[in-house]
Design a protein around this motif. Structure first.
Motif, PDB file in Angstrom:
ATOM      1  N   SER A  82       3.554  -4.299   9.855  1.00  0.00           N
ATOM      2  CA  SER A  82       4.383  -4.124   8.669  1.00  0.00           C
ATOM      3  C   SER A  82       4.684  -5.496   8.093  1.00  0.00           C
ATOM      4  O   SER A  82       4.655  -6.497   8.805  1.00  0.00           O
ATOM      5  CB  SER A  82       5.685  -3.394   9.013  1.00  0.00           C
ATOM      6  OG  SER A  82       6.432  -4.124   9.963  1.00  0.00           O
ATOM      7  N   ARG A  97      -2.175  -6.470   5.253  1.00  0.00           N
ATOM      8  CA  ARG A  97      -1.655  -5.360   6.061  1.00  0.00           C
ATOM      9  C   ARG A  97      -2.478  -4.099   5.856  1.00  0.00           C
ATOM     10  O   ARG A  97      -2.855  -3.420   6.804  1.00  0.00           O
ATOM     11  CB  ARG A  97      -0.182  -5.075   5.727  1.00  0.00           C
ATOM     12  CG  ARG A  97       0.433  -4.003   6.651  1.00  0.00           C
ATOM     13  CD  ARG A  97       1.551  -3.238   5.975  1.00  0.00           C
ATOM     14  NE  ARG A  97       1.133  -2.577   4.749  1.00  0.00           N
ATOM     15  CZ  ARG A  97       0.413  -1.448   4.702  1.00  0.00           C
ATOM     16  NH1 ARG A  97       0.006  -0.847   5.795  1.00  0.00           N
ATOM     17  NH2 ARG A  97       0.087  -0.915   3.544  1.00  0.00           N
ATOM     18  N   SER A  98      -2.782  -3.803   4.604  1.00  0.00           N
ATOM     19  CA  SER A  98      -3.567  -2.615   4.288  1.00  0.00           C
ATOM     20  C   SER A  98      -4.949  -2.679   4.933  1.00  0.00           C
ATOM     21  O   SER A  98      -5.428  -1.700   5.513  1.00  0.00           O
ATOM     22  CB  SER A  98      -3.685  -2.474   2.774  1.00  0.00           C
ATOM     23  OG  SER A  98      -4.455  -1.361   2.434  1.00  0.00           O
ATOM     24  N   SER A  99      -5.576  -3.829   4.836  1.00  0.00           N
ATOM     25  CA  SER A  99      -6.900  -4.019   5.434  1.00  0.00           C
ATOM     26  C   SER A  99      -6.845  -3.881   6.954  1.00  0.00           C
ATOM     27  O   SER A  99      -7.688  -3.207   7.561  1.00  0.00           O
ATOM     28  CB  SER A  99      -7.446  -5.396   5.044  1.00  0.00           C
ATOM     29  OG  SER A  99      -8.648  -5.654   5.716  1.00  0.00           O
ATOM     30  N   ALA A 115      -4.527  -2.353   8.807  1.00  0.00           N
ATOM     31  CA  ALA A 115      -4.146  -0.995   9.195  1.00  0.00           C
ATOM     32  C   ALA A 115      -5.342  -0.052   9.163  1.00  0.00           C
ATOM     33  O   ALA A 115      -5.443   0.866   9.975  1.00  0.00           O
ATOM     34  CB  ALA A 115      -3.028  -0.482   8.285  1.00  0.00           C
ATOM     35  N   ALA A 116      -6.266  -0.300   8.235  1.00  0.00           N
ATOM     36  CA  ALA A 116      -7.439   0.561   8.101  1.00  0.00           C
ATOM     37  C   ALA A 116      -8.551   0.210   9.092  1.00  0.00           C
ATOM     38  O   ALA A 116      -9.408   1.047   9.372  1.00  0.00           O
ATOM     39  CB  ALA A 116      -7.985   0.469   6.678  1.00  0.00           C
ATOM     40  N   GLU A 152       0.794  -7.638   1.843  1.00  0.00           N
ATOM     41  CA  GLU A 152       0.467  -6.213   1.714  1.00  0.00           C
ATOM     42  C   GLU A 152      -1.045  -5.985   1.663  1.00  0.00           C
ATOM     43  O   GLU A 152      -1.539  -5.005   2.214  1.00  0.00           O
ATOM     44  CB  GLU A 152       1.150  -5.605   0.480  1.00  0.00           C
ATOM     45  CG  GLU A 152       2.628  -5.352   0.662  1.00  0.00           C
ATOM     46  CD  GLU A 152       2.939  -4.319   1.756  1.00  0.00           C
ATOM     47  OE1 GLU A 152       2.100  -3.454   2.076  1.00  0.00           O
ATOM     48  OE2 GLU A 152       4.049  -4.385   2.304  1.00  0.00           O
ATOM     49  N   GLN A 153      -1.774  -6.878   1.013  1.00  0.00           N
ATOM     50  CA  GLN A 153      -3.236  -6.745   0.972  1.00  0.00           C
ATOM     51  C   GLN A 153      -3.822  -6.852   2.370  1.00  0.00           C
ATOM     52  O   GLN A 153      -4.670  -6.048   2.765  1.00  0.00           O
ATOM     53  CB  GLN A 153      -3.857  -7.800   0.060  1.00  0.00           C
ATOM     54  CG  GLN A 153      -3.647  -7.540  -1.402  1.00  0.00           C
ATOM     55  CD  GLN A 153      -4.288  -8.625  -2.261  1.00  0.00           C
ATOM     56  OE1 GLN A 153      -4.491  -9.750  -1.841  1.00  0.00           O
ATOM     57  NE2 GLN A 153      -4.599  -8.261  -3.503  1.00  0.00           N
TER      58      GLN A 153
END
Length: 88
Positions: free
Chosen positions: A60, A47-49, A51-52, A44-45
């Motif tokens: 996902s 993925r978040s990076s 995605a941004a 998740e860490q």
């Protein structure tokens, strides 16, 4: 695989090292990448990076432990359902 003309890719170990780099490259080419990882917090860490900061693709996180056959079977069934439903 392709779903609605968008590349749908699965990358194991996508939360670190070469897996992350492969995910970035696929996303840069517009793919949706399923990040198949054991450590969901790390996934998740990352993925978040991604995605941004990386586009135009998407990503996902989905849990997968390649050392556990029930995890592999569950993952495969989930991906089959997702592809039938149009991906993601």
């Amino acid at each position: 695989m392709s779903t609605d003309d968008k590349l749908y890719c699965i990358v194991t170990g996508a939360n670190a090292g070469i897996g992350t780099e492969i995910t970035k490259g696929l996303m840069r080419h517009g793919a949706h990448v399923v990040m198949a990882c054991r450590n969901m917090d790390a996934c998740e860490q990352v993925r978040s990076s991604l995605a941004a900061s990386v586009g135009p693709g998407s990503c996902s996180c989905v849990h997968l432990d390649l050392g556990d056959t029930s995890s592999v079977r569950g993952f495969a069934a989930e991906q089959k359902r997702a592809l039938r439903a149009g991906g993601r």
